[in-house]
Design a protein around this motif. Structure first.
Motif, PDB file in Angstrom:
ATOM      1  N   PRO A  23     -48.400  -7.988   5.552  1.00  0.00           N
ATOM      2  CA  PRO A  23     -47.673  -6.878   4.632  1.00  0.00           C
ATOM      3  C   PRO A  23     -46.226  -7.386   4.310  1.00  0.00           C
ATOM      4  O   PRO A  23     -45.927  -8.295   4.736  1.00  0.00           O
ATOM      5  CB  PRO A  23     -47.535  -5.768   5.855  1.00  0.00           C
ATOM      6  N   ASN A  24     -45.474  -6.380   3.664  1.00  0.00           N
ATOM      7  CA  ASN A  24     -44.229  -6.841   3.390  1.00  0.00           C
ATOM      8  C   ASN A  24     -43.482  -7.068   4.490  1.00  0.00           C
ATOM      9  O   ASN A  24     -43.476  -6.329   5.506  1.00  0.00           O
ATOM     10  CB  ASN A  24     -43.517  -5.622   2.297  1.00  0.00           C
ATOM     11  N   GLY A  25     -42.455  -7.870   4.785  1.00  0.00           N
ATOM     12  CA  GLY A  25     -41.690  -8.309   5.599  1.00  0.00           C
ATOM     13  C   GLY A  25     -42.546  -8.910   6.740  1.00  0.00           C
ATOM     14  O   GLY A  25     -41.907  -9.379   7.871  1.00  0.00           O
ATOM     15  N   ALA A  26     -43.537  -9.635   6.457  1.00  0.00           N
ATOM     16  CA  ALA A  26     -44.354 -10.149   7.474  1.00  0.00           C
ATOM     17  C   ALA A  26     -43.772 -11.630   7.951  1.00  0.00           C
ATOM     18  O   ALA A  26     -43.701 -12.289   9.003  1.00  0.00           O
ATOM     19  CB  ALA A  26     -45.871 -10.494   7.072  1.00  0.00           C
ATOM     20  N   GLY A  27     -43.073 -12.127   6.891  1.00  0.00           N
ATOM     21  CA  GLY A  27     -42.534 -13.613   6.903  1.00  0.00           C
ATOM     22  C   GLY A  27     -43.233 -14.659   5.950  1.00  0.00           C
ATOM     23  O   GLY A  27     -43.214 -15.667   5.898  1.00  0.00           O
ATOM     24  N   LYS A  28     -44.033 -14.061   5.054  1.00  0.00           N
ATOM     25  CA  LYS A  28     -44.498 -15.374   3.880  1.00  0.00           C
ATOM     26  C   LYS A  28     -43.553 -15.802   3.246  1.00  0.00           C
ATOM     27  O   LYS A  28     -43.462 -17.204   2.981  1.00  0.00           O
ATOM     28  CB  LYS A  28     -45.501 -14.372   3.160  1.00  0.00           C
ATOM     29  N   SER A  29     -42.712 -14.988   2.606  1.00  0.00           N
ATOM     30  CA  SER A  29     -41.381 -15.649   1.794  1.00  0.00           C
ATOM     31  C   SER A  29     -40.745 -16.807   2.825  1.00  0.00           C
ATOM     32  O   SER A  29     -40.444 -17.765   2.239  1.00  0.00           O
ATOM     33  CB  SER A  29     -40.540 -14.790   1.266  1.00  0.00           C
ATOM     34  N   THR A  30     -40.288 -16.375   4.017  1.00  0.00           N
ATOM     35  CA  THR A  30     -39.683 -17.144   4.747  1.00  0.00           C
ATOM     36  C   THR A  30     -40.405 -18.409   5.138  1.00  0.00           C
ATOM     37  O   THR A  30     -39.940 -19.697   5.079  1.00  0.00           O
ATOM     38  CB  THR A  30     -39.372 -16.676   6.135  1.00  0.00           C
ATOM     39  N   THR A  31     -41.711 -18.362   5.102  1.00  0.00           N
ATOM     40  CA  THR A  31     -42.709 -19.533   5.333  1.00  0.00           C
ATOM     41  C   THR A  31     -42.453 -20.395   4.359  1.00  0.00           C
ATOM     42  O   THR A  31     -42.480 -21.915   4.195  1.00  0.00           O
ATOM     43  CB  THR A  31     -44.161 -19.187   5.563  1.00  0.00           C
ATOM     44  N   PHE A  32     -42.623 -19.947   2.968  1.00  0.00           N
ATOM     45  CA  PHE A  32     -42.546 -20.661   1.621  1.00  0.00           C
ATOM     46  C   PHE A  32     -41.330 -21.126   1.433  1.00  0.00           C
ATOM     47  O   PHE A  32     -41.050 -22.257   1.044  1.00  0.00           O
ATOM     48  CB  PHE A  32     -42.729 -19.770   0.511  1.00  0.00           C
ATOM     49  N   ARG A  33     -40.032 -20.603   1.752  1.00  0.00           N
ATOM     50  CA  ARG A  33     -38.885 -21.269   1.835  1.00  0.00           C
ATOM     51  C   ARG A  33     -38.652 -22.359   2.876  1.00  0.00           C
ATOM     52  O   ARG A  33     -37.950 -23.298   2.512  1.00  0.00           O
ATOM     53  CB  ARG A  33     -37.895 -20.092   2.415  1.00  0.00           C
ATOM     54  N   LEU A  34     -39.329 -22.163   4.028  1.00  0.00           N
ATOM     55  CA  LEU A  34     -39.306 -23.366   4.939  1.00  0.00           C
ATOM     56  C   LEU A  34     -39.945 -24.847   4.282  1.00  0.00           C
ATOM     57  O   LEU A  34     -39.819 -25.807   4.192  1.00  0.00           O
ATOM     58  CB  LEU A  34     -40.185 -23.134   6.126  1.00  0.00           C
ATOM     59  N   LEU A  35     -41.132 -24.427   3.780  1.00  0.00           N
ATOM     60  CA  LEU A  35     -42.100 -25.599   2.896  1.00  0.00           C
ATOM     61  C   LEU A  35     -41.250 -26.035   1.744  1.00  0.00           C
ATOM     62  O   LEU A  35     -41.575 -27.177   1.325  1.00  0.00           O
ATOM     63  CB  LEU A  35     -43.252 -24.845   2.670  1.00  0.00           C
ATOM     64  N   THR A  36     -40.517 -25.432   1.047  1.00  0.00           N
ATOM     65  CA  THR A  36     -39.900 -25.853  -0.209  1.00  0.00           C
ATOM     66  C   THR A  36     -38.299 -26.419   0.049  1.00  0.00           C
ATOM     67  O   THR A  36     -37.463 -26.908  -0.840  1.00  0.00           O
ATOM     68  CB  THR A  36     -39.756 -24.737  -1.122  1.00  0.00           C
ATOM     69  N   GLY A  37     -37.978 -26.300   1.390  1.00  0.00           N
ATOM     70  CA  GLY A  37     -36.686 -26.983   1.704  1.00  0.00           C
ATOM     71  C   GLY A  37     -35.596 -26.035   1.549  1.00  0.00           C
ATOM     72  O   GLY A  37     -34.126 -26.397   1.596  1.00  0.00           O
ATOM     73  N   LEU A  38     -35.913 -24.573   1.019  1.00  0.00           N
ATOM     74  CA  LEU A  38     -34.676 -23.549   0.923  1.00  0.00           C
ATOM     75  C   LEU A  38     -34.066 -23.237   2.212  1.00  0.00           C
ATOM     76  O   LEU A  38     -33.219 -22.415   2.124  1.00  0.00           O
ATOM     77  CB  LEU A  38     -35.273 -22.363  -0.261  1.00  0.00           C
ATOM     78  N   ALA A  39     -35.057 -23.356   3.149  1.00  0.00           N
ATOM     79  CA  ALA A  39     -34.443 -22.938   4.593  1.00  0.00           C
ATOM     80  C   ALA A  39     -34.921 -24.031   5.455  1.00  0.00           C
ATOM     81  O   ALA A  39     -35.945 -24.708   5.162  1.00  0.00           O
ATOM     82  CB  ALA A  39     -35.010 -21.388   4.996  1.00  0.00           C
ATOM     83  N   LYS A  40     -34.221 -24.150   6.598  1.00  0.00           N
ATOM     84  CA  LYS A  40     -34.241 -25.112   7.728  1.00  0.00           C
ATOM     85  C   LYS A  40     -34.809 -24.579   8.938  1.00  0.00           C
ATOM     86  O   LYS A  40     -34.388 -23.588   9.299  1.00  0.00           O
ATOM     87  CB  LYS A  40     -33.111 -26.049   7.854  1.00  0.00           C
ATOM     88  N   PRO A  41     -35.939 -25.238   9.614  1.00  0.00           N
ATOM     89  CA  PRO A  41     -36.427 -24.575  10.670  1.00  0.00           C
ATOM     90  C   PRO A  41     -35.487 -24.995  11.828  1.00  0.00           C
ATOM     91  O   PRO A  41     -34.709 -25.913  11.784  1.00  0.00           O
ATOM     92  CB  PRO A  41     -37.748 -25.239  10.875  1.00  0.00           C
ATOM     93  N   GLU A  42     -35.284 -23.867  12.561  1.00  0.00           N
ATOM     94  CA  GLU A  42     -34.613 -23.986  13.915  1.00  0.00           C
ATOM     95  C   GLU A  42     -35.471 -24.796  15.056  1.00  0.00           C
ATOM     96  O   GLU A  42     -34.501 -25.018  16.051  1.00  0.00           O
ATOM     97  CB  GLU A  42     -33.919 -22.699  14.433  1.00  0.00           C
TER      98      GLU A  42
END
Length: 281
Positions: A33-52
């Motif tokens: 569903p919307n807000g599940a975390g799919k976009s955040t996962t994609f951002r981690l994979l593309t380097g747009l966000a760093k995992p903690e």
């Protein structure tokens, strides 16, 4: 190709804790569903966000260790991003040639012609379907690409455009050593295209299954309260209260069809399975 091992990312009101893999030669769907975390996962994979915490790897390397030649093997399509609307198709060719040393200009022009994408028209005047096809074409035209990460590539498209895009992606997969990670809200696309599916909710993977297994072995039992009381509940994954009694999700529908022939057993779609997993108890 892709490996996330307890990859965590914390925002103010959201916490991602994701483990998943995309194997070579496989098309993997990521749904939820919307807000599940799919976009955040994609951002981690593309380097747009760093995992903690945890690990995020592509081609067996941590994202931070990828070299330029590694990144050229990755094609990314975002649902809410694209090229400048003031470029024309012919301008885009020069951009892509500079971005990708292995850009196949002849193939790209041939496909643009097949898809009726004009070279002398500004991209801002393209229809939504034309823009969607152009984004996927641009990613696939890079001759080095071995991995595609696609965020809702067919969202809002009509059936014909969606099928053209999926045919293009099937062609991309033909060599056998490539992979795709795709998110989509259109279950029919996933059912006919993906090898396996991860279901995410509230930042966690709550189901991972082969698509064939989902469609052949999963089902939804429609039972009265009296029937529910008699069921063996060992193979029930989720239960949802309904006006007539209960809807029950199972990954062993044959077991219930054989032992409780009097109850209704429906073959669940990916949409129905997702709804049951998210809303059921």
């Amino acid at each position: 190709m892709i490996r996330l091992e307890q990859a965590e990312k914390q925002y103010k009101n959201f916490h991602l804790d994701c483990s998943m893999e995309v194997q070579e030669g496989m098309v993997t769907g990521l749904i939820g569903p919307n807000g599940a975390g799919k976009s955040t996962t994609f951002r981690l994979l593309t380097g747009l966000a760093k995992p903690e915490a945890g690990r995020v790897e592509i081609f067996g390397k941590e994202i931070s260790e990828l070299m330029a030649e590694d990144r050229r093997k990755i094609g990314v399509v975002w649902s809410d991003a694209g090229f400048s609307g003031y470029l024309m198709g012919k301008d885009l060719i020069a951009v892509l040639k500079n971005m990708y040393p292995a850009f196949d200009e002849g193939w790209f022009q041939k496909k643009c012609e097949e898809f009726h994408l004009p070279m002398d028209k500004k991209l801002k005047d393209f229809s939504a379907g034309m823009k969607a096809k152009l984004k996927v074409l641009s990613a696939v035209a890079n001759g080095d690409v071995r991995l595609l990460i696609l965020d809702e590539p067919t969202a809002g498209m009509d059936v014909m455009v969606r099928e053209q895009i999926l045919d293009l992606l099937r062609e991309f997969m033909m060599p056998g050593d490539r992979s795709i990670l795709i998110s989509s809200h259109i279950s029919s696309d996933l059912e006919g295209f993906c090898d396996d599916v991860y279901l995410m909710n509230q930042g966690k993977i709550i189901l991972h299954e082969d698509v064939d297994t989902l469609l052949e072995q999963y089902g939804i039992l429609k039972v009265t309260t009296e029937q529910y009381d008699t069921l063996d509940k060992e193979y029930l994954l989720r239960v949802k209260k309904e006006d007539y009694g209960y809807a029950c999700l199972t990954g062993q529908k044959d077991f219930y069809q054989e032992n409780w022939p009097q109850i209704i057993v429906e073959k669940g779609t990916i949409d129905q399975i997702m709804t049951m997993m998210v809303e059921g108890k």
